[in-house]
Design a protein around this motif. Structure first.
Motif, short mmCIF file in Angstrom:
data_model
loop_
_atom_site.label_atom_id
_atom_site.label_comp_id
_atom_site.label_asym_id
_atom_site.label_seq_id
_atom_site.Cartn_x
_atom_site.Cartn_y
_atom_site.Cartn_z
N SER A 1 -0.92 4.77 -5.10
CA SER A 1 -1.64 3.63 -4.51
C SER A 1 -2.38 2.88 -5.61
O SER A 1 -3.02 3.51 -6.47
CB SER A 1 -2.64 4.16 -3.49
N ASN B 1 -0.62 16.25 -0.71
CA ASN B 1 -1.56 15.26 -1.26
C ASN B 1 -2.28 15.85 -2.47
O ASN B 1 -3.08 16.77 -2.33
CB ASN B 1 -2.55 14.88 -0.14
N THR C 1 0.63 3.53 2.00
CA THR C 1 0.92 3.85 3.40
C THR C 1 2.26 3.28 3.82
O THR C 1 3.05 3.95 4.49
CB THR C 1 -0.21 3.31 4.30
N ASN D 1 -7.41 14.47 -0.73
CA ASN D 1 -8.44 13.81 0.07
C ASN D 1 -8.50 14.54 1.40
O ASN D 1 -7.45 14.71 2.02
CB ASN D 1 -8.03 12.34 0.28
N ASP E 1 1.80 12.73 -2.40
CA ASP E 1 0.93 11.56 -2.32
C ASP E 1 -0.09 11.66 -3.44
O ASP E 1 -1.04 12.43 -3.38
CB ASP E 1 0.26 11.54 -0.93
N GLY F 1 0.85 -1.20 0.00
CA GLY F 1 0.00 0.00 0.00
C GLY F 1 0.88 1.25 0.00
O GLY F 1 2.07 1.19 0.37
N THR G 1 -4.64 0.69 -4.59
CA THR G 1 -5.80 0.13 -3.87
C THR G 1 -7.12 0.76 -4.28
O THR G 1 -8.14 0.07 -4.32
CB THR G 1 -5.60 0.22 -2.34
C1 LIG Z 1 -4.59 10.43 0.46
C2 LIG Z 1 -4.40 8.98 0.73
N1 LIG Z 1 -3.18 8.44 0.62
C3 LIG Z 1 -2.97 7.13 0.86
C4 LIG Z 1 -4.00 6.31 1.23
C5 LIG Z 1 -3.74 4.86 1.53
O1 LIG Z 1 -3.45 4.13 0.39
P1 LIG Z 1 -3.10 2.58 0.50
O2 LIG Z 1 -4.38 1.84 0.67
O3 LIG Z 1 -2.43 2.30 -0.82
O4 LIG Z 1 -2.17 2.41 1.65
C6 LIG Z 1 -5.29 6.83 1.37
C7 LIG Z 1 -6.40 5.96 1.80
O5 LIG Z 1 -7.50 6.37 1.99
C8 LIG Z 1 -5.48 8.19 1.12
O6 LIG Z 1 -6.70 8.74 1.26
#
Ligand SMILES: Cc1ncc(COP(=O)(O)O)c(C=O)c1O
Length: 388
Positions: A235, A173, A106, A177, A205, A104, A237
């Motif tokens: 990401s 970011n 993260t 988000n 990010d 991920g 995901t």
């Molecule tokens: C801005 C942002 N970065 C990273 C992530 C996490 O991503 P991953 O699931 O690849 O760890 C999220 C998850 O909601 C997110 O909102």
């Protein structure tokens, strides 16, 4: 400078106030097991708009890759991530050595913070809660600045210019988000590069960048392969609907990433995730399908949500949007009503700078979006009648 100090200290007071009242910054959306327990329903009967996962995924190419690779789980995963790095290199026209794979996005951010040991982590609120969690795990002081100027979300470039010092690490970011905002890369990337040149570590990010119509042109990824101290994190995901499988990657200068690789858990990225991500990033048809679905979902969101006279709906460029209902009371009442229908939004009370009046809503399939819209408007009008 005095103005900036005042701004930062009032922000820090706000943070402390939230901590006093026990706000959990780290409770995320997408808690499907909790939702199941709350409603007594199976996961498949819950409409989860609280996590921003692509509703049309995982792509068939990803499912096929997982099936093909299943027998490989009897071996350790490749600690050098060769197949997936090759696919990423091909997709983004970069060298495989510029890529760091993670469990991920993260994990990639955590590895970078652990390796870079910044003097402070700088967070732009409201923000993804794991930035703060990572900083705390490595005992890094946090400096918080606000993105919200009262009516819209904007990057505070001059406040950052004044505040950042060599050795800091900035989490930037883009797209953002929870607001769904994006800012033209040409406006802010030169600043990020200039800060990086002075010794500020900048992590961009880009977990939601794949949802932008001009994703490659709006990404700093290629730039990060050449600029010291600049890293892009992506990401898989959300875009490829594999949050339960997990895959993310970072892009940066090969020397730093190579040193970092020596210090990590060699097997944190499992075999199926590596194979799935290799297939996902080479699947051009899923990107086309996404562009078609998302442009229609966004157009309908403008006709419905954004046209509502009593609610503030912030312009979005991605697969979710932020709404401020008329009051905290109304927002909680709507979310409570939705819960009874097994629909979940992301309440924003634990984002610094927002409150329970705000909710973040993932765009889903056409039918699901209509279901959410009609349930929300019905519950809101019933609430209005009760108050009259
Ligand atoms: C801005 C942002 N970065 C990273 C992530 C996490 O991503 P991953 O699931 O690849 O760890 C999220 C998850 O909601 C997110 O909102």
């Amino acid at each position: 400078m005095a103005g900036l100090d005042g701004f930062i200290s009032s922000w820090l007071v706000a943070t402390a106030e939230m901590d006093k009242v026990g706000v959990n910054h780290l409770e995320h959306g997408g808690r499907i097991d909790d939702y199941s327990a709350q409603t007594g329903k199976e996961a498949g009967d819950i409409l989860d708009c609280s996590a921003n996962i692509h509703p049309l995924g995982p792509p068939a190419s990803v499912m096929e890759a997982i099936e093909r690779s299943l027998s490989g789980i009897r071996h350790y995963p490749d600690p050098r991530h060769r197949q997936v790095k090759k696919a990423l290199a091909q997709r983004f026209q970069i060298e495989p050595e510029s890529v760091l794979c993670g469990n991920g996005a993260t994990e990639c951010m955590e590895l970078l913070v652990r390796w870079l040991r910044p003097s402070r982590c700088v967070i732009l609120d409201p923000a993804f809660g794991e930035y703060e969690a990572i900083a705390q795990r490595y005992d890094r002081p946090i400096l918080r600045l606000s993105l919200f100027d009262g009516s819209r979300f904007a990057l505070p470039l001059s406040a950052l210019d004044q505040a950042l010092c060599p050795g800091d690490l900035l989490f930037l970011n883009h797209p953002h988000n929870p607001s769904g905002s994006s800012w033209p890369v040409a406006e802010w990337l030169p600043f990020a590069q200039a800060w990086a040149q002075t010794g500020v570590h900048v992590i961009i990010d880009e977990s939601f960048v794949d949802f932008l119509p001009q994703a490659d042109a709006q990404s700093a990824l290629r730039c990060a392969t050449l600029s010291p101290n600049l890293y892009v994190v992506r990401s898989a995901t959300k875009m490829f609907s594999i949050p339960g499988l997990r895959f993310g990657f970072a892009v940066g200068m090969p020397r730093v990433l190579g040193e970092l690789e020596e210090q990590r858990d060699p097997w944190s990225v499992n075999h199926l995730a590596q194979c799935a991500a290799a297939a996902a990033y080479l699947d051009g048809s899923f990107a086309e399908l996404t562009a078609d679905w998302l442009s229609r979902a966004q157009a309908r969101q403008k006709e419905t949500w954004a046209a509502h006279p009593a609610w503030t709906v912030f312009p979005t460029s991605v697969n979710f949007f932020l709404v401020r209902f008329a009051s905290c009371e109304q927002s909680l009442q709507i979310q409570d009503g939705l819960r009874r229908e097994a629909i979940f939004l992301r309440s924003c009370g634990n984002f610094l700078g927002l409150s329970d009046a705000y909710a973040r809503i993932a765009l889903r399939t056409e039918d699901e979006n209509e279901r959410v819209w009609s349930a929300v408007t019905r519950i809101a009008s019933a609430g209005d009648v009760c108050r009259e």
